[in-house]
Write a protein that holds these residues in place. Structure first.
Motif, PDB file in Angstrom:
ATOM      1  N   ALA A 155       0.781  -1.249  -0.008  1.00 52.14           N
ATOM      2  CA  ALA A 155      -0.091   0.059   0.066  1.00 52.14           C
ATOM      3  C   ALA A 155       0.980   1.173   0.128  1.00 52.14           C
ATOM      4  O   ALA A 155       1.980   1.120   0.494  1.00 52.14           O
ATOM      5  CB  ALA A 155      -0.916  -0.148   1.361  1.00 52.14           C
ATOM      6  N   SER A 156       0.281   2.343  -0.492  1.00 51.06           N
ATOM      7  CA  SER A 156       0.954   3.568  -0.464  1.00 51.06           C
ATOM      8  C   SER A 156       0.870   4.287   0.708  1.00 51.06           C
ATOM      9  O   SER A 156       0.041   4.011   1.491  1.00 51.06           O
ATOM     10  CB  SER A 156       0.477   4.647  -1.652  1.00 51.06           C
ATOM     11  N   PRO A 157       2.024   5.075   1.180  1.00 56.94           N
ATOM     12  CA  PRO A 157       1.826   5.833   2.389  1.00 56.94           C
ATOM     13  C   PRO A 157       0.739   6.756   2.595  1.00 56.94           C
ATOM     14  O   PRO A 157       0.005   6.839   3.503  1.00 56.94           O
ATOM     15  CB  PRO A 157       3.120   6.869   2.426  1.00 56.94           C
ATOM     16  N   VAL A 158       0.132   7.266   1.410  1.00 52.68           N
ATOM     17  CA  VAL A 158      -1.148   7.960   1.566  1.00 52.68           C
ATOM     18  C   VAL A 158      -2.330   7.195   1.819  1.00 52.68           C
ATOM     19  O   VAL A 158      -3.080   7.721   2.411  1.00 52.68           O
ATOM     20  CB  VAL A 158      -1.326   8.779   0.068  1.00 52.68           C
ATOM     21  N   GLY A 159      -2.290   6.031   1.079  1.00 57.72           N
ATOM     22  CA  GLY A 159      -3.581   5.088   1.212  1.00 57.72           C
ATOM     23  C   GLY A 159      -3.329   4.647   2.770  1.00 57.72           C
ATOM     24  O   GLY A 159      -4.517   4.509   3.337  1.00 57.72           O
ATOM     25  N   ILE A 160      -2.374   4.264   3.344  1.00 56.31           N
ATOM     26  CA  ILE A 160      -2.261   4.004   4.718  1.00 56.31           C
ATOM     27  C   ILE A 160      -2.573   4.997   5.599  1.00 56.31           C
ATOM     28  O   ILE A 160      -3.537   5.136   6.655  1.00 56.31           O
ATOM     29  CB  ILE A 160      -0.742   3.357   4.985  1.00 56.31           C
ATOM     30  N   ALA A 161      -2.115   6.298   5.267  1.00 54.65           N
ATOM     31  CA  ALA A 161      -2.596   7.238   6.398  1.00 54.65           C
ATOM     32  C   ALA A 161      -3.892   7.637   6.239  1.00 54.65           C
ATOM     33  O   ALA A 161      -4.583   8.026   7.254  1.00 54.65           O
ATOM     34  CB  ALA A 161      -1.708   8.648   5.662  1.00 54.65           C
ATOM     35  N   SER A 162      -4.523   7.706   5.113  1.00 53.83           N
ATOM     36  CA  SER A 162      -6.060   7.796   5.085  1.00 53.83           C
ATOM     37  C   SER A 162      -6.881   6.844   5.704  1.00 53.83           C
ATOM     38  O   SER A 162      -7.861   7.180   6.146  1.00 53.83           O
ATOM     39  CB  SER A 162      -6.406   8.188   3.684  1.00 53.83           C
ATOM     40  N   LYS A 163      -6.610   5.484   5.445  1.00 50.94           N
ATOM     41  CA  LYS A 163      -7.214   4.367   6.150  1.00 50.94           C
ATOM     42  C   LYS A 163      -6.975   4.558   7.630  1.00 50.94           C
ATOM     43  O   LYS A 163      -8.085   4.402   8.346  1.00 50.94           O
ATOM     44  CB  LYS A 163      -6.611   3.271   5.652  1.00 50.94           C
ATOM     45  N   MET A 164      -5.833   4.809   8.121  1.00 51.33           N
ATOM     46  CA  MET A 164      -5.633   5.013   9.588  1.00 51.33           C
ATOM     47  C   MET A 164      -6.685   6.109  10.222  1.00 51.33           C
ATOM     48  O   MET A 164      -7.264   5.791  11.123  1.00 51.33           O
ATOM     49  CB  MET A 164      -4.365   5.374   9.913  1.00 51.33           C
ATOM     50  N   ILE A 165      -6.710   7.290   9.448  1.00 47.63           N
ATOM     51  CA  ILE A 165      -7.359   8.515  10.085  1.00 47.63           C
ATOM     52  C   ILE A 165      -8.936   8.056   9.948  1.00 47.63           C
ATOM     53  O   ILE A 165      -9.809   8.383  10.764  1.00 47.63           O
ATOM     54  CB  ILE A 165      -7.175   9.659   9.279  1.00 47.63           C
ATOM     55  N   ALA A 166      -9.244   7.238   8.895  1.00 47.34           N
ATOM     56  CA  ALA A 166     -10.669   7.186   8.575  1.00 47.34           C
ATOM     57  C   ALA A 166     -11.173   6.024   9.483  1.00 47.34           C
ATOM     58  O   ALA A 166     -12.198   6.187  10.248  1.00 47.34           O
ATOM     59  CB  ALA A 166     -11.047   6.489   7.115  1.00 47.34           C
ATOM     60  N   GLU A 167     -10.372   5.087   9.824  1.00 45.37           N
ATOM     61  CA  GLU A 167     -10.868   4.003  10.749  1.00 45.37           C
ATOM     62  C   GLU A 167     -10.520   4.234  12.217  1.00 45.37           C
ATOM     63  O   GLU A 167     -11.205   3.726  13.113  1.00 45.37           O
ATOM     64  CB  GLU A 167     -10.120   2.612  10.388  1.00 45.37           C
ATOM     65  N   GLU A 168      -9.414   4.866  12.607  1.00 49.89           N
ATOM     66  CA  GLU A 168      -9.073   4.807  13.946  1.00 49.89           C
ATOM     67  C   GLU A 168      -8.861   6.305  14.429  1.00 49.89           C
ATOM     68  O   GLU A 168      -8.718   6.576  15.461  1.00 49.89           O
ATOM     69  CB  GLU A 168      -7.510   4.282  13.994  1.00 49.89           C
TER      70      GLU A 168
ATOM     71  N   VAL B  28      -7.649  10.666  13.915  1.00 51.94           N
ATOM     72  CA  VAL B  28      -6.263  11.314  13.849  1.00 51.94           C
ATOM     73  C   VAL B  28      -5.447  10.957  15.128  1.00 51.94           C
ATOM     74  O   VAL B  28      -4.074  10.812  14.765  1.00 51.94           O
ATOM     75  CB  VAL B  28      -6.679  13.085  13.870  1.00 51.94           C
ATOM     76  N   ALA B  29      -5.831  10.448  16.156  1.00 52.05           N
ATOM     77  CA  ALA B  29      -4.934   9.981  17.208  1.00 52.05           C
ATOM     78  C   ALA B  29      -4.113   8.925  16.915  1.00 52.05           C
ATOM     79  O   ALA B  29      -3.210   8.530  17.533  1.00 52.05           O
ATOM     80  CB  ALA B  29      -5.718   9.846  18.662  1.00 52.05           C
ATOM     81  N   SER B  30      -4.471   8.122  15.821  1.00 51.46           N
ATOM     82  CA  SER B  30      -3.850   6.740  15.655  1.00 51.46           C
ATOM     83  C   SER B  30      -2.505   7.203  14.856  1.00 51.46           C
ATOM     84  O   SER B  30      -1.449   6.357  14.872  1.00 51.46           O
ATOM     85  CB  SER B  30      -4.541   6.117  14.563  1.00 51.46           C
ATOM     86  N   LEU B  31      -2.281   8.399  14.570  1.00 51.75           N
ATOM     87  CA  LEU B  31      -1.078   8.823  13.881  1.00 51.75           C
ATOM     88  C   LEU B  31      -0.077   9.123  15.245  1.00 51.75           C
ATOM     89  O   LEU B  31       1.283   9.257  14.998  1.00 51.75           O
ATOM     90  CB  LEU B  31      -1.286  10.194  13.124  1.00 51.75           C
ATOM     91  N   TYR B  32      -0.358   9.289  16.348  1.00 51.87           N
ATOM     92  CA  TYR B  32       0.396   9.405  17.453  1.00 51.87           C
ATOM     93  C   TYR B  32       0.269   8.224  18.275  1.00 51.87           C
ATOM     94  O   TYR B  32       1.137   7.611  19.087  1.00 51.87           O
ATOM     95  CB  TYR B  32       0.119  10.622  18.125  1.00 51.87           C
TER      96      TYR B  32
END
Length: 91
Positions: free
Chosen positions: A72-85, A87-91
């Protein structure tokens, strides 16, 4: 006769073989002046952590996906993380 004279930042005068030193200036240092390097270092550390941590989390997810065989691409992974989990999932 004096051959040369040299002045440094702390006002020490060198003339020939004779060295004459002026007394150091007494400066009143405040607590803020003494703590300034620590405060600026702390602020810089917090700022860099806030900027780098999301990229590091995305990198870890890319590595986990690669280990499982999914790509998967970094943009795809970031958007999936934000959508499912969130913004806090980035930290």
């Amino acid at each position: 006769p004096v051959l040369n004279t040299f002045r440094t930042e702390n006002t020490t005068v060198f003339t020939g073989a004779q060295v004459v030193a002026a007394p150091p200036k007494q400066e009143a240092k405040s607590v803020l002046t003494a703590a300034k390097p620590f405060l600026t270092g702390s602020i810089a550390g917090c700022f860099s952590t806030c900027c780098i941590q999301p990229m590091d989390m995305i990198k870890v997810r890319i590595q986990l996906n690669a280990a499982s065989g999914a790509a998967a691409s970094p943009v795809g992974i970031a958007s999936k993380m934000i959508a499912e989990e969130g913004v806090a999932s980035l930290y």
